[in-house]
Write a protein that holds these residues in place. Structure first.
Motif: not given
Length: 324
Positions: A152-154, A176-177, A181-182, A187-188
Motif C-alpha cells: 500500500p505504501l509503495e 485519496k487512493i 479507488e478503494g 494491491y493492484s
C-alpha cells in the motif's frame, strides 16, 4: 580451500559447537531475539531507502517517461530540479521511509526466523550442506510477508512521484487512493511487487551470504575488529545489491508502470502485466538500470553494514549459523 578458523572441519562437530554457543546463558532467544533482528532490519531499510529518495524519484521518472527523461541519472536530476524545484526530488519520502521500515522488519527479521526454522526442520548437518537452498527459501518466505506490509505504501509513493499534484504527502495520498479507488487499488501492484521483490531478496541474501562466507574463509570472524566486520558487510552488500538489481529490474519497471494509472474497466492485473511487458520489450524493461544499479548497490551495502552494527549494539547475537 581450507576450513575457516572458526570451523572444526566437521559439520557434525560444527552443529554441536553452534548449538552450544546459541544456548549460552545471556544469549537471546525467541521473541527477544527476533524482535531485535526485526528492529535492526527496520532501521537499516528505512534509513537507506529514505536517504536515497531523490535517486528513486529520478529512476521512476526515467521508467515512466523515457522520452522526456533521456539524459541519464545526473541529467534527470537537473531536469526535475529545473522544472519543479529542488524539493521535488524528495517527493514520496514519507511513504518510502514508513513503507521500508515495515518491510525491513519483516524482511530481515523474517529471514533470520525462517532460516532458524529450516535448521530446526532439516537438522544442522542437512541445512549446512544445503545452505544455498535454505538461504533462498528463507528469503522468499520473508519477502512474501514483507510485501504485504509494503504494497500500500509503495503504491502511494509511486502515485505521488508520477503525479506530483495528486496529493500532499503520505496521508493525503493514501486517503485519496482509498476514497476514490478503494483499498483494492493498493494491491493492484502486489503481483508485480512479488515478481520484483522476491527474486531481488533471494539474490540479495544468497549472494551476501556466499561472498561473506568466502571472505571469512580467509579472515577469522571471532578475532576481526568491529571496523573490519563492518567493511566486510559493506563489500558483501555492495556485490549482493548489484546482482539483485539486475535480476529484478524488469519487474521494477513494470511495477512503476502499473501503479502510474488505473486499469481499464474489467481489466485484470495479469492482463495489464502482459500488455505492459509487450509494450516495453527487453530493452524497455531495463530503462533506468544505471540509476538503479547505483541506488540498489549503495543501499544494500548500507543496509548490511547498518544491520550488522545495530545487531551488535542491541545484543542480537543469538541464533545458529550454517555457513561453512
Amino acid at each position: 580451500m581450507s576450513a575457516p578458523p572458526t570451523s572444526t572441519g566437521s559439520t557434525k562437530l560444527d552443529a554441536i559447537k553452534q548449538n552450544v554457543a546459541a544456548a549460552e546463558p545471556g544469549k537471546l532467544t525467541g521473541l527477544q531475539l527476533y524482535s531485535r533482528f526485526a528492529f535492526a532490519g527496520a532501521v537499516c531499510c528505512s534509513v537507506t531507502h529514505g536517504g536515497l529518495t531523490p535517486v528513486d524519484v529520478v529512476k521512476t521518472r526515467i521508467q515512466l517517461d523515457p522520452v522526456k527523461y533521456n539524459k541519464g541519472l545526473i541529467g534527470g536530476f537537473r531536469q526535475v530540479i529545473a522544472s519543479e524545484g529542488a524539493g521535488a526530488v524528495w517527493t514520496g519520502f514519507g511513504p518510502t521511509a514508513a513503507g521500508y521500515f515495515l518491510q525491513g522488519a519483516f524482511k530481515f527479521g523474517g529471514y533470520e526466523f525462517f532460516k532458524q526454522q529450516s535448521i530446526n526442520l532439516l537438522g544442522y548437518e542437512t541445512a549446512s550442506n544445503n545452505r544455498t537452498a535454505v538461504y533462498l527459501a528463507s528469503a522468499a518466505c520473508a519477502e512474501f510477508f514483507a510485501d504485504i506490509a509494503l504494497c500500500p505504501l509503495e503504491a502511494t509513493r509511486i502515485r505521488l512521484v508520477s503525479e506530483p499534484t495528486f496529493a500532499n504527502g503520505l496521508i493525503g495520498g493514501f486517503g485519496k487512493i482509498a476514497k476514490t479507488e478503494g483499498f483494492g487499488a493498493f494491491y493492484s501492484g502486489f503481483g508485480p511487487i512479488l515478481f520484483k521483490q522476491v527474486p531481488y531478496t533471494m539474490a540479495k541474501f544468497v549472494v551476501y551470504e556466499k561472498v561473506s562466507e568466502l571472505i571469512y574463509k580467509q579472515v577469522d570472524k571471532s578475532t576481526a575488529s568491529g571496523g573490519t566486520q563492518t567493511a566486510i558487510n559493506l563489500g558483501s552488500g555492495l556485490i549482493a545489491g548489484l546482482a539483485a538489481a539486475v535480476v529484478s529490474q524488469p519487474a521494477d519497471t513494470m511495477l512503476s508502470k502499473i501503479n502510474k494509472t488505473k486499469g481499464l474497466p474489467g481489466e485484470g492485473t495479469t492482463s495489464r502485466l502482459i500488455k505492459i511487458a509487450k509494450e516495453l520489450g527487453l530493452r524497455g524493461s531495463y530503462a533506468g538500470i544505471g540509476a538503479r544499479l547505483f541506488m540498489v548497490g549503495s543501499l544494500t551495502a548500507g543496509q548490511f553494514a547498518i544491520y550488522g552494527d545495530i545487531k551488535k549494539a542491541i545484543g542480537a547475537t543469538g541464533g545458529v549459523e550454517i555457513a561453512k
